[in-house]
Write a protein that holds these residues in place. Structure first.
Motif, PDB file in Angstrom:
ATOM      1  N   GLY A 183       3.392 -27.589 -56.028  1.00  0.00           N
ATOM      2  CA  GLY A 183       3.326 -26.954 -54.722  1.00  0.00           C
ATOM      3  C   GLY A 183       1.974 -26.327 -54.462  1.00  0.00           C
ATOM      4  O   GLY A 183       1.596 -26.071 -53.317  1.00  0.00           O
ATOM      5  N   GLY A 184       1.227 -26.037 -55.537  1.00  0.00           N
ATOM      6  CA  GLY A 184      -0.143 -25.575 -55.402  1.00  0.00           C
ATOM      7  C   GLY A 184      -0.331 -24.148 -54.952  1.00  0.00           C
ATOM      8  O   GLY A 184      -1.431 -23.763 -54.552  1.00  0.00           O
ATOM      9  N   LYS A 185       0.722 -23.320 -55.051  1.00  0.00           N
ATOM     10  CA  LYS A 185       0.623 -21.954 -54.518  1.00  0.00           C
ATOM     11  C   LYS A 185       0.457 -20.878 -55.595  1.00  0.00           C
ATOM     12  O   LYS A 185       0.133 -19.737 -55.272  1.00  0.00           O
ATOM     13  CB  LYS A 185       1.897 -21.639 -53.708  1.00  0.00           C
ATOM     14  CG  LYS A 185       2.159 -22.575 -52.529  1.00  0.00           C
ATOM     15  CD  LYS A 185       1.258 -22.235 -51.358  1.00  0.00           C
ATOM     16  CE  LYS A 185       1.537 -23.144 -50.169  1.00  0.00           C
ATOM     17  NZ  LYS A 185       2.862 -22.920 -49.581  1.00  0.00           N
ATOM     18  N   THR A 186       0.689 -21.233 -56.866  1.00  0.00           N
ATOM     19  CA  THR A 186       0.682 -20.217 -57.925  1.00  0.00           C
ATOM     20  C   THR A 186      -0.135 -20.676 -59.121  1.00  0.00           C
ATOM     21  O   THR A 186       0.094 -21.763 -59.658  1.00  0.00           O
ATOM     22  CB  THR A 186       2.117 -19.889 -58.381  1.00  0.00           C
ATOM     23  OG1 THR A 186       2.912 -19.533 -57.251  1.00  0.00           O
ATOM     24  CG2 THR A 186       2.122 -18.730 -59.369  1.00  0.00           C
ATOM     25  N   LEU A 187      -1.070 -19.829 -59.544  1.00  0.00           N
ATOM     26  CA  LEU A 187      -1.925 -20.097 -60.700  1.00  0.00           C
ATOM     27  C   LEU A 187      -1.368 -19.369 -61.914  1.00  0.00           C
ATOM     28  O   LEU A 187      -0.927 -18.211 -61.817  1.00  0.00           O
ATOM     29  CB  LEU A 187      -3.342 -19.605 -60.414  1.00  0.00           C
ATOM     30  CG  LEU A 187      -4.396 -19.848 -61.500  1.00  0.00           C
ATOM     31  CD1 LEU A 187      -4.825 -21.308 -61.502  1.00  0.00           C
ATOM     32  CD2 LEU A 187      -5.609 -18.941 -61.282  1.00  0.00           C
ATOM     33  N   LEU A 188      -1.410 -20.036 -63.059  1.00  0.00           N
ATOM     34  CA  LEU A 188      -0.977 -19.437 -64.327  1.00  0.00           C
ATOM     35  C   LEU A 188      -2.159 -19.439 -65.286  1.00  0.00           C
ATOM     36  O   LEU A 188      -2.822 -20.467 -65.460  1.00  0.00           O
ATOM     37  CB  LEU A 188       0.189 -20.240 -64.918  1.00  0.00           C
ATOM     38  CG  LEU A 188       0.728 -19.798 -66.282  1.00  0.00           C
ATOM     39  CD1 LEU A 188       1.386 -18.417 -66.187  1.00  0.00           C
ATOM     40  CD2 LEU A 188       1.736 -20.819 -66.811  1.00  0.00           C
ATOM     41  N   VAL A 189      -2.439 -18.290 -65.899  1.00  0.00           N
ATOM     42  CA  VAL A 189      -3.552 -18.160 -66.841  1.00  0.00           C
ATOM     43  C   VAL A 189      -3.060 -17.415 -68.077  1.00  0.00           C
ATOM     44  O   VAL A 189      -2.323 -16.428 -67.965  1.00  0.00           O
ATOM     45  CB  VAL A 189      -4.741 -17.390 -66.223  1.00  0.00           C
ATOM     46  CG1 VAL A 189      -5.894 -17.293 -67.206  1.00  0.00           C
ATOM     47  CG2 VAL A 189      -5.210 -18.048 -64.939  1.00  0.00           C
ATOM     48  N   SER A 190      -3.495 -17.873 -69.251  1.00  0.00           N
ATOM     49  CA  SER A 190      -3.165 -17.150 -70.478  1.00  0.00           C
ATOM     50  C   SER A 190      -4.321 -16.233 -70.873  1.00  0.00           C
ATOM     51  O   SER A 190      -5.482 -16.494 -70.557  1.00  0.00           O
ATOM     52  CB  SER A 190      -2.858 -18.128 -71.616  1.00  0.00           C
ATOM     53  OG  SER A 190      -3.989 -18.907 -71.938  1.00  0.00           O
ATOM     54  N   ASN A 191      -3.968 -15.156 -71.562  1.00  0.00           N
ATOM     55  CA  ASN A 191      -4.946 -14.229 -72.118  1.00  0.00           C
ATOM     56  C   ASN A 191      -4.795 -14.274 -73.634  1.00  0.00           C
ATOM     57  O   ASN A 191      -3.734 -13.940 -74.164  1.00  0.00           O
ATOM     58  CB  ASN A 191      -4.695 -12.810 -71.605  1.00  0.00           C
ATOM     59  CG  ASN A 191      -5.738 -11.812 -72.086  1.00  0.00           C
ATOM     60  OD1 ASN A 191      -6.701 -12.171 -72.747  1.00  0.00           O
ATOM     61  ND2 ASN A 191      -5.535 -10.550 -71.748  1.00  0.00           N
ATOM     62  N   SER A 192      -5.834 -14.702 -74.327  1.00  0.00           N
ATOM     63  CA  SER A 192      -5.751 -14.850 -75.777  1.00  0.00           C
ATOM     64  C   SER A 192      -6.495 -13.743 -76.519  1.00  0.00           C
ATOM     65  O   SER A 192      -6.749 -13.856 -77.722  1.00  0.00           O
ATOM     66  CB  SER A 192      -6.303 -16.216 -76.202  1.00  0.00           C
ATOM     67  OG  SER A 192      -7.616 -16.401 -75.717  1.00  0.00           O
ATOM     68  N   ALA A 193      -6.825 -12.655 -75.817  1.00  0.00           N
ATOM     69  CA  ALA A 193      -7.507 -11.546 -76.471  1.00  0.00           C
ATOM     70  C   ALA A 193      -6.609 -10.924 -77.529  1.00  0.00           C
ATOM     71  O   ALA A 193      -5.396 -10.779 -77.341  1.00  0.00           O
ATOM     72  CB  ALA A 193      -7.908 -10.492 -75.448  1.00  0.00           C
ATOM     73  N   GLU A 194      -7.211 -10.558 -78.649  1.00  0.00           N
ATOM     74  CA  GLU A 194      -6.443  -9.963 -79.743  1.00  0.00           C
ATOM     75  C   GLU A 194      -5.741  -8.707 -79.260  1.00  0.00           C
ATOM     76  O   GLU A 194      -6.321  -7.867 -78.570  1.00  0.00           O
ATOM     77  CB  GLU A 194      -7.382  -9.631 -80.908  1.00  0.00           C
ATOM     78  CG  GLU A 194      -6.666  -9.265 -82.179  1.00  0.00           C
ATOM     79  CD  GLU A 194      -7.615  -9.106 -83.360  1.00  0.00           C
ATOM     80  OE1 GLU A 194      -7.135  -8.770 -84.444  1.00  0.00           O
ATOM     81  OE2 GLU A 194      -8.836  -9.336 -83.179  1.00  0.00           O
TER      82      GLU A 194
END
Length: 293
Positions: A183-194
């Motif tokens: 649908g192109g409306k929501t972005l998902l990002v991971s955070n790999s900081a300790e």
């Protein structure tokens, strides 16, 4: 989604640290990075693992170590290979056919407001041709304090079809895996900081900027090895995300559906086949496969 008797297959091993897999349906091959080895490997059912490109992420003459090779890989709209190159600090395109690879690279994105990027890590291309990517500091030998680092933050960016690069957020300590829901409306990002592991969602506004950032799933308290790293989203909106202990599987609302546990092996990224029946996992010095259906 995953049959109960599904097995984790070891397809290849002996790498330094595997990352960035992409399944190339036309060639029936998987490409993936060995980041410290500065090499992209090819895996096929017929021949197993073969060196595909070397050097893959650092083409400089000065000797260096660390995570210098390619990381995330992706097919561009024209069918050419896009590479996140840690050592060269850019997203590049391989200027050669997929079935005749050469170490000819053209810069796609390498700067923001006149400053060199840190070390692009993962990327996602929309149907409209917008390229979203993460830019943590893992490619520097000296990490955040490396004297060669020109930006004071780690960012998430968008590059439009015209080549203009826009900073979307600089609030994630180490942005890593990235994807957009159907649908192109929501972005998902991971955070790999300790000590700050987790996944975040953002609404993509009509003007292309991000709004309404919120926690998709908090993994800060997890004690299993590994961080929240690469991810893929299937056609139904299910999320396959590498994280502490293995591969985490969520529905589109962030409900945890289950895990593929890897028993101490650090999962880094994954790739789905177009039919959604098979997932390839890059983890530590292995290439793994799970036939889910």
């Amino acid at each position: 989604m995953i049959k109960k008797d599904a097995k984790i297959e070891v397809l290849a091993e002996g790498f330094t640290f595997t990352e960035g897999p992409v399944w190339i349906e036309k060639e029936k091959m998987l490409l993936f990075s060995d980041v410290p080895a500065n090499t992209i490997y090819k895996w096929t059912e017929a021949k197993g693992k073969e060196v595909y490109l070397k050097p893959s992420g650092y083409t400089g003459q000065e000797s260096r170590g660390g995570f210098l090779g390619s990381n995330g890989l992706l097919l561009g709209k024209d069918g050419k290979l896009l590479l996140c190159q840690h050592g060269d600090r850019r997203i590049a395109q391989m200027d050669a056919p997929l079935n005749a690879p050469k170490t000819n690279y053209v810069t796609v994105a390498g700067e923001y407001k006149g400053k060199k990027l840190n070390s692009p890590n993962d990327l996602f291309l929309t149907a409209a041709g917008d390229l979203y990517f993460t830019d943590p500091s893992y490619g520097f030998e000296g990490g955040d304090s490396d004297p060669k680092k020109e930006l004071s933050y780690q960012g998430v960016y968008k590059m439009n079809k015209a080549g203009a690069v826009t900073l979307l957020t600089d609030t994630i300590a180490q942005p890593n895996g990235i994807g957009i829901f159907p649908g192109g409306k929501t972005l998902l990002v991971s955070n790999s900081a300790e000590n700050n592991n987790g996944w975040y969602t953002y609404d993509i506004a009509a003007n292309g900027f991000l709004t309404n950032g919120k926690v998709f799933y908090n993994a800060k308290q997890e004690k299993e090895p590994g961080g929240c790293d690469g991810l893929k989203i299937d056609k139904a909106g299910n999320v396959f995300a590498t994280g502490p202990g293995g591969l985490w599987i969520f529905n589109k609302t962030g409900k945890l559906l289950g895990k593929i546990k890897l028993n101490g092996i650090v999962a880094a990224n994954c790739a789905l086949t177009p039919d959604g029946k098979t997932i390839y996992i890059t983890a530590s010095n292995y290439l793994l496969r799970v036939k889910m259906q």
